[in-house]
Design a protein around this motif. Sequence first.
Motif, PDB file in Angstrom:
ATOM      1  N   ARG A 195       0.880  -1.242   0.036  1.00  0.00           N
ATOM      2  CA  ARG A 195      -0.120  -0.008   0.222  1.00  0.00           C
ATOM      3  C   ARG A 195       0.851   1.275   0.085  1.00  0.00           C
ATOM      4  O   ARG A 195       0.652   2.125  -0.579  1.00  0.00           O
ATOM      5  CB  ARG A 195      -1.095  -0.006   1.172  1.00  0.00           C
ATOM      6  N   VAL A 196       1.823   1.468   0.818  1.00  0.00           N
ATOM      7  CA  VAL A 196       2.848   2.473   0.933  1.00  0.00           C
ATOM      8  C   VAL A 196       3.373   2.566  -0.378  1.00  0.00           C
ATOM      9  O   VAL A 196       3.615   3.781  -1.084  1.00  0.00           O
ATOM     10  CB  VAL A 196       3.625   2.354   2.202  1.00  0.00           C
ATOM     11  N   ALA A 197       3.924   1.419  -1.053  1.00  0.00           N
ATOM     12  CA  ALA A 197       4.895   1.783  -2.341  1.00  0.00           C
ATOM     13  C   ALA A 197       3.760   2.184  -3.474  1.00  0.00           C
ATOM     14  O   ALA A 197       4.260   3.171  -4.268  1.00  0.00           O
ATOM     15  CB  ALA A 197       5.213   0.345  -2.784  1.00  0.00           C
ATOM     16  N   ASP A 198       2.549   1.920  -3.457  1.00  0.00           N
ATOM     17  CA  ASP A 198       1.466   2.232  -4.442  1.00  0.00           C
ATOM     18  C   ASP A 198       1.481   3.781  -4.231  1.00  0.00           C
ATOM     19  O   ASP A 198       1.433   4.359  -5.185  1.00  0.00           O
ATOM     20  CB  ASP A 198       0.324   1.589  -4.197  1.00  0.00           C
ATOM     21  N   ARG A 199       1.319   4.220  -2.978  1.00  0.00           N
ATOM     22  CA  ARG A 199       1.007   5.681  -2.471  1.00  0.00           C
ATOM     23  C   ARG A 199       2.316   6.427  -3.012  1.00  0.00           C
ATOM     24  O   ARG A 199       2.004   7.622  -3.582  1.00  0.00           O
ATOM     25  CB  ARG A 199       0.633   6.085  -1.106  1.00  0.00           C
ATOM     26  N   LEU A 200       3.407   5.911  -2.802  1.00  0.00           N
ATOM     27  CA  LEU A 200       4.650   6.653  -3.127  1.00  0.00           C
ATOM     28  C   LEU A 200       4.790   6.882  -4.809  1.00  0.00           C
ATOM     29  O   LEU A 200       5.058   7.932  -5.402  1.00  0.00           O
ATOM     30  CB  LEU A 200       5.834   5.985  -2.736  1.00  0.00           C
ATOM     31  N   THR A 201       4.490   5.825  -5.376  1.00  0.00           N
ATOM     32  CA  THR A 201       4.570   5.589  -6.755  1.00  0.00           C
ATOM     33  C   THR A 201       3.668   6.561  -7.404  1.00  0.00           C
ATOM     34  O   THR A 201       3.870   7.436  -8.571  1.00  0.00           O
ATOM     35  CB  THR A 201       4.367   4.329  -7.301  1.00  0.00           C
ATOM     36  N   ARG A 202       2.611   6.992  -6.890  1.00  0.00           N
ATOM     37  CA  ARG A 202       1.442   7.500  -7.371  1.00  0.00           C
ATOM     38  C   ARG A 202       1.779   9.168  -7.147  1.00  0.00           C
ATOM     39  O   ARG A 202       1.773  10.033  -8.066  1.00  0.00           O
ATOM     40  CB  ARG A 202      -0.006   7.471  -6.596  1.00  0.00           C
ATOM     41  N   ALA A 203       2.361   9.223  -6.020  1.00  0.00           N
ATOM     42  CA  ALA A 203       2.830  10.681  -5.655  1.00  0.00           C
ATOM     43  C   ALA A 203       4.070  11.251  -6.481  1.00  0.00           C
ATOM     44  O   ALA A 203       3.871  12.137  -7.074  1.00  0.00           O
ATOM     45  CB  ALA A 203       3.422  10.762  -4.117  1.00  0.00           C
ATOM     46  N   ILE A 204       4.889  10.207  -6.903  1.00  0.00           N
ATOM     47  CA  ILE A 204       6.235  10.389  -7.815  1.00  0.00           C
ATOM     48  C   ILE A 204       5.696  10.943  -9.053  1.00  0.00           C
ATOM     49  O   ILE A 204       5.881  11.731 -10.009  1.00  0.00           O
ATOM     50  CB  ILE A 204       7.069   9.233  -7.752  1.00  0.00           C
ATOM     51  N   ALA A 205       4.479  10.110  -9.607  1.00  0.00           N
ATOM     52  CA  ALA A 205       3.971  10.406 -10.901  1.00  0.00           C
ATOM     53  C   ALA A 205       3.128  11.621 -11.042  1.00  0.00           C
ATOM     54  O   ALA A 205       3.162  12.463 -12.058  1.00  0.00           O
ATOM     55  CB  ALA A 205       2.922   9.218 -11.237  1.00  0.00           C
ATOM     56  N   GLU A 206       2.597  12.013  -9.987  1.00  0.00           N
ATOM     57  CA  GLU A 206       1.687  13.416  -9.908  1.00  0.00           C
ATOM     58  C   GLU A 206       2.889  14.671  -9.649  1.00  0.00           C
ATOM     59  O   GLU A 206       2.562  15.737 -10.511  1.00  0.00           O
ATOM     60  CB  GLU A 206       0.720  13.237  -8.766  1.00  0.00           C
ATOM     61  N   ARG A 207       3.809  14.495  -8.850  1.00  0.00           N
ATOM     62  CA  ARG A 207       4.689  15.668  -8.552  1.00  0.00           C
ATOM     63  C   ARG A 207       6.093  15.610  -8.742  1.00  0.00           C
ATOM     64  O   ARG A 207       6.758  16.410  -8.166  1.00  0.00           O
ATOM     65  CB  ARG A 207       3.981  16.375  -7.329  1.00  0.00           C
ATOM     66  N   GLY A 208       6.473  14.362  -9.132  1.00  0.00           N
ATOM     67  CA  GLY A 208       7.933  14.107  -9.196  1.00  0.00           C
ATOM     68  C   GLY A 208       8.610  13.643  -8.245  1.00  0.00           C
ATOM     69  O   GLY A 208       9.869  13.400  -8.008  1.00  0.00           O
ATOM     70  N   THR A 209       8.099  13.719  -6.882  1.00  0.00           N
ATOM     71  CA  THR A 209       8.675  13.341  -5.684  1.00  0.00           C
ATOM     72  C   THR A 209       7.676  12.812  -4.826  1.00  0.00           C
ATOM     73  O   THR A 209       6.556  12.756  -4.911  1.00  0.00           O
ATOM     74  CB  THR A 209       9.794  14.525  -5.179  1.00  0.00           C
ATOM     75  N   ALA A 210       8.243  12.218  -3.611  1.00  0.00           N
ATOM     76  CA  ALA A 210       7.390  11.555  -2.772  1.00  0.00           C
ATOM     77  C   ALA A 210       8.097  11.901  -1.155  1.00  0.00           C
ATOM     78  O   ALA A 210       9.263  11.510  -1.301  1.00  0.00           O
ATOM     79  CB  ALA A 210       7.189  10.096  -2.868  1.00  0.00           C
TER      80      ALA A 210
END
Length: 238
Positions: A29-44
């Motif tokens: 779950r955490v990996a998925d959220r971090l990956t989504r954040a990187i896709a949205e704003r380039g960092t997490a």
Amino acid sequence: MAREQLNGASYNWNAFPDRPQLAAALAARVADRLTRAIAERGTAVLAVSGGTTPAKFFAALSAAAIAWDKVIVTLVDERFVPASSPRSNAGLVAANLLQNAAKAARFVPLYHEASGIEDAAASDDAALRSLPWPLDVVVLGMGPDGHTASFFPDADDLAKLLDPASDRIILPVHAASAGEPRLTLTLARIVDAGFIALHIEGEDKRTAFDGAVAPGPRKPIRAVLDAAPRPVEVFWAP
């Protein structure tokens, strides 16, 4: 298995038959959220708690296929001790999370040498303002007394720590039950996170959590559940 619980506080209950399965599910779950954040704003940005409970979760997350060079890891709270101390949360994170693929992440510690806890908190508060806010993921733990982060029930300035309108990022904590002074993210910064998980294990923690969400005196963890704009994801295994 997940089921929503609403006893005046908002959270989703995710129960697992054993701790390795919990660790794997939480890491996913955490990996998925971090990956989504990187896709949205380039960092997490990920903030984690210490203690012994998250070690298996950290190990599982460290091997996740994430663009770790775009991830910033920091702490929810820290004891006022150097990383070489066995009580250091930074030391636990270095040994268990910042391994494997996760070695590429940038780590922002809370402890640094200072004349006192107040000076350290002021320096941390200024330094952490350079991070991209709000946090993307926060993973909390909980003590048998209902404390989370370093929001101890006997903290001298508990109301200040739990002020949902606070403009502070980091505050010092003085509490007899804490064992030593601590540094902690404020409630206001924690509940702003895009995803909040509470990781608890054992029947004693489940009993403590059930008591915290029941009617009665408000425990610090209940303050988080009440203030969070989205349900907190509780991950539990016996």
